[in-house]
Design a protein around this motif. Sequence first.
Motif, PDB file in Angstrom:
ATOM      1  N   GLY A   1      25.366  22.634  44.578  1.00  0.00           N
ATOM      2  CA  GLY A   1      26.840  22.186  44.292  1.00  0.00           C
ATOM      3  C   GLY A   1      27.821  22.553  45.132  1.00  0.00           C
TER       4      GLY A   1
ATOM      5  N   MET B   1      19.652  16.399  37.788  1.00  0.00           N
ATOM      6  CA  MET B   1      20.885  16.230  36.779  1.00  0.00           C
ATOM      7  C   MET B   1      21.438  14.837  37.214  1.00  0.00           C
ATOM      8  SD  MET B   1      24.053  19.216  36.361  1.00  0.00           S
ATOM      9  CE  MET B   1      25.193  18.373  37.715  1.00  0.00           C
TER      10      MET B   1
ATOM     11  N   TYR C   1      22.642  23.013  40.674  1.00  0.00           N
ATOM     12  CA  TYR C   1      22.607  22.373  39.494  1.00  0.00           C
ATOM     13  C   TYR C   1      20.811  22.031  39.419  1.00  0.00           C
ATOM     14  CZ  TYR C   1      27.518  21.107  40.334  1.00  0.00           C
ATOM     15  OH  TYR C   1      28.686  21.173  40.588  1.00  0.00           O
TER      16      TYR C   1
ATOM     17  N   GLY D   1      18.557  23.012  32.584  1.00  0.00           N
ATOM     18  CA  GLY D   1      19.819  22.296  33.245  1.00  0.00           C
ATOM     19  C   GLY D   1      19.914  20.954  33.456  1.00  0.00           C
TER      20      GLY D   1
ATOM     21  N   GLY E   1      23.056  19.264  32.389  1.00  0.00           N
ATOM     22  CA  GLY E   1      24.373  19.813  32.983  1.00  0.00           C
ATOM     23  C   GLY E   1      25.197  20.711  32.239  1.00  0.00           C
TER      24      GLY E   1
ATOM     25  N   ILE F   1      24.474  25.508  34.315  1.00  0.00           N
ATOM     26  CA  ILE F   1      24.501  25.440  35.787  1.00  0.00           C
ATOM     27  C   ILE F   1      24.327  26.982  36.328  1.00  0.00           C
ATOM     28  CG2 ILE F   1      25.777  23.317  35.957  1.00  0.00           C
ATOM     29  CD1 ILE F   1      28.225  24.850  36.163  1.00  0.00           C
TER      30      ILE F   1
END
Lengths: 148, 500, 349
Positions: free
Chosen positions: C118, C289, C285, C84, C87, C90
């Motif tokens: 997120g 990230m 996420y 991940g 990005g 997710i």
Amino acid sequence: MNTTGSGSIFSVVVDFDTSHLFFPTIILWLLGLLGLAILIQRGPAFYRAVASGERKLRFFEPEADKVRLFGTLGLMVIYFIGMDYVGRLFPNMGYGFWFVSIPFLFALSCLYAHGIDKRKLTYISLNALIAPTFAWFVLSELFNVTLP
Amino acid sequence: MEFLALVDISYLLLIFLGVALGIVFGAIPGLTATMALAVCLPLTYSFDLNHSLAFLLALYVGGISGGLVPAILLNLPGTPSSICTTFDGYPMTRNGEGERALKVGILSSLFGGLFSLIVLYLFAPVLSDIAIKFSYIEKFLIIFFALTVIASLCQNMLVGIFSGVLGILLSLVGVYDTIKGGNGAVRLITPGMEEMLYSGFALLPVLIGMFGVGAIFAEAELGIKEETEGAKFDLLSGKKFDLSAFKGSSVNLVRSSAIGTFVGMLPGVGGSAASVLAYTQEKNFSRDSSKMGKGAAQGVIASEASNNGLTGGALIPLLSLGIPGDATTAILIGAFTLQGVQVGPLFIAENIDTWNMMVLSMFLANVVMFVTMFFAIKHIAKVVTVPKYLLYPIIIMMCVSGAYAINYGIMFDVWTLLIFGLLGYVGTKLGLEVTPLIIGFILGSSAEIYFVKSIESFGNLTVFFTKSPIAMFLWLLIGVSVVFSIYSTKRAKCREQVAV
Amino acid sequence: MTILKRTLSLAVGAAIMVASGVALASDAPVKGNIRVVLGVNSTGGDTYQNASIIANRLAEKIDANIRVDAIGAVNAFRTLQRQGKSGNTIMFIHDQAYLGRLYEVPGYIDIFEETIVGPTISINPGNAYLVPKSSPYATVDDIIEAVGKGERVRLATERGGASHLGYSALKNAIKLKYPGKEEGLVLLNTGSQADKNQALFDGQADVIHGSIQGNEQFTRLPADDQKAMRFVWITASGETIQQMPPEGMGETTRDHMMAWVDPETEVYANEKDLFTYDKMFYFLYHKDMDPKIVKYFDDAIAEVFAEGEIQKEFQRSFFIPSFRKSDEARTFLEDKKDAYANILAGLEK
């Protein structure tokens, strides 16, 4: 898991926290018993046959084609590792599958074909190019399937 | 008949497209009917409910039917439910009756599909009331019943049962999933492998690994010899297809379709159990089962009638309880929820037009499936004439893509393919029996959950016998089936000895 | 729609998919395809539905190809942690993510430590508990009273999930009102909704966990039907239910539902607060990230919500839009988790 004395001999209490082991334990025991039974049933005869030379302990066929056999195995291992590796360079694009399938198909076809001539090589090359490309396009692009 | 006003050209086109696509998915080793629905579900966002259901149901019917093609021609079940089709279908191909086997399979599929559809249409609500009488205990007994099949399918009783139990053990590896009622703990994993083996081995890669990759290893050892022109499979050298293949099989057709429909309507029992049960019942009860496993049309009939019988059966709990009967109909639920339609006990009564349209879609899909496949068969069957050096690499590639996609992108599932390919290859050499092992694997995890849950709820073992009349009846069936399979194995052995 | 149009739209759709897969928008901090891994295995459930609604809108907004893969919670955590960072992958899940951790289900990570939380997206207010229609319990309060008087009530749930939380909350409420009596509430570990319903039909359970969407039709069956059920408790707060369309679901209107939520029902979480639970959906996420990407997604989703169309789409499917940017979402969810942790702390699991 324990058998309680209360009630009849048929009563069994399963503790939920260890219930994931209940059935596997039974199956392991069953497997062990069956293995033992096979050994008793067939072991002595098998041993006599081997000892007297009537039966040879041989894993491979007499004229085993070890190049093709281990070649297949080796190529598949390389194929899987390769596509995982390349796939991570291009996240979620399916390129690992596409780019690595082409050389894999080519190599495996060459390994399998007998008496490669120009005509066969053309077929092999075309197949190695077209099949993965088509599969990748239809699955990954058209149907949005996740590929390595 | 007001709902007929809803039929338009795009509706018919979608059915045709769905069936064709479904057949392709089913026929390609590694891709399955379930996957066909899963990947096409998002395409249906833009359709209205009737059109999207028509398309998805057509995919379902096509996908289940397409599985017979590689099963018969390549000894590789295209979908898990066509595993029993390989038992007789492939020997028929070897005997030069490939085309006949395919046509027998297709006709049986049509029969099974239509049979279950009629049952669905007429009796859905009644049958769902019967289905809910099957609690953990009765479901365990059904699974157990299907497992007794192993006794009649194996070469050597002891080794066969050993292989079957090994299959069960392998199916238990990994997490005892909470969604099935487990406690979420993992087991049977060596330290360090937790990450990879968390979800255990997935059925599809196990199946195509053992049947497909394992067979390719075995052939590689023999050098992948191309048949010389004369020895090449001639698809037509054997008996030609005519309806005489079905002579004496009417009982088989009805029984197998009924078994398929019935197993389909029990949520959680799983579709593959249906064809396994139908196949053994034919083996145990037909007048002459001596040729089964060596290329008898009746084996293909049993397997294909029952797995298409599933299609209607699995819709019964979906439409009358809101609960899917198998993995594929679980995706259909998605189509309903995406359209904001509730499925539950009142679905049929409240959505009578949709219901009628669904039945019509299934009917048309079965007919289209039959026509398409019956007349395309000549061309489909040519796949066996593709040289092996081109065909095998493609098969491996497609198996890889299917294995990776079956759980939406888990790399370990691809490795499972290789692990079980090797197990199939090495195991066969050591005398393990692949078919019982696979059957054990398919049924193992449901057997566990129903067995453990039964004991958890009741706390004793006698309940398996005394819970209900249904349970007692199932024990009777199990008993009869076991006795018959032992008897028929003995009889076959005697015959062999006489022949020698 | 004519066939031609439909075929065309399919073809155009396919062409767009290809084009967007190939064309890499140069200014976006995320390049290439985006994969949303779901914390559930099913493509037929509410998580998939919410994920696909937001994924479609987001894909349009940032002009990327987004696919949704239902791989299950533990696999999704691992995939997120492994792949991940860029990005491109997710995760989308609901409260299960931290509940699994609270209940110590193996494989669950601490999302507040090991991921970036997120934005929250939407609520499914349908979390409910049901009894057979012939049951003596009219609302959840009757169950508390009955157990307080020493009756044994069996509740069917799935281990470590939202349904399990309802059990714990109920047990806690009984403990608050009738200390020592809470053992009368017995947990029955079943799995899927099918298993829970079946437990009720079999008479194995007195109360089951379910949902308004999944069980509403069962509540409309005649009382003599073995399958007939009745709602006793909807765990969403009354406030949340008020945001639903007044028609409700099937024939159960919003006003009906208000009878089974707080403040009508009194399931106390502690001496003064009532327990409520709304199932919240949100993104997770990778821990490392790039914050630029966090902001990129936050802004894009904020724009989607600002347009106002997605709200209607959620409501049509019986969900309640509930957008919060990442920072706010984290605080919100952490508070929610702490409240539930307090309930569990006083109970044996």
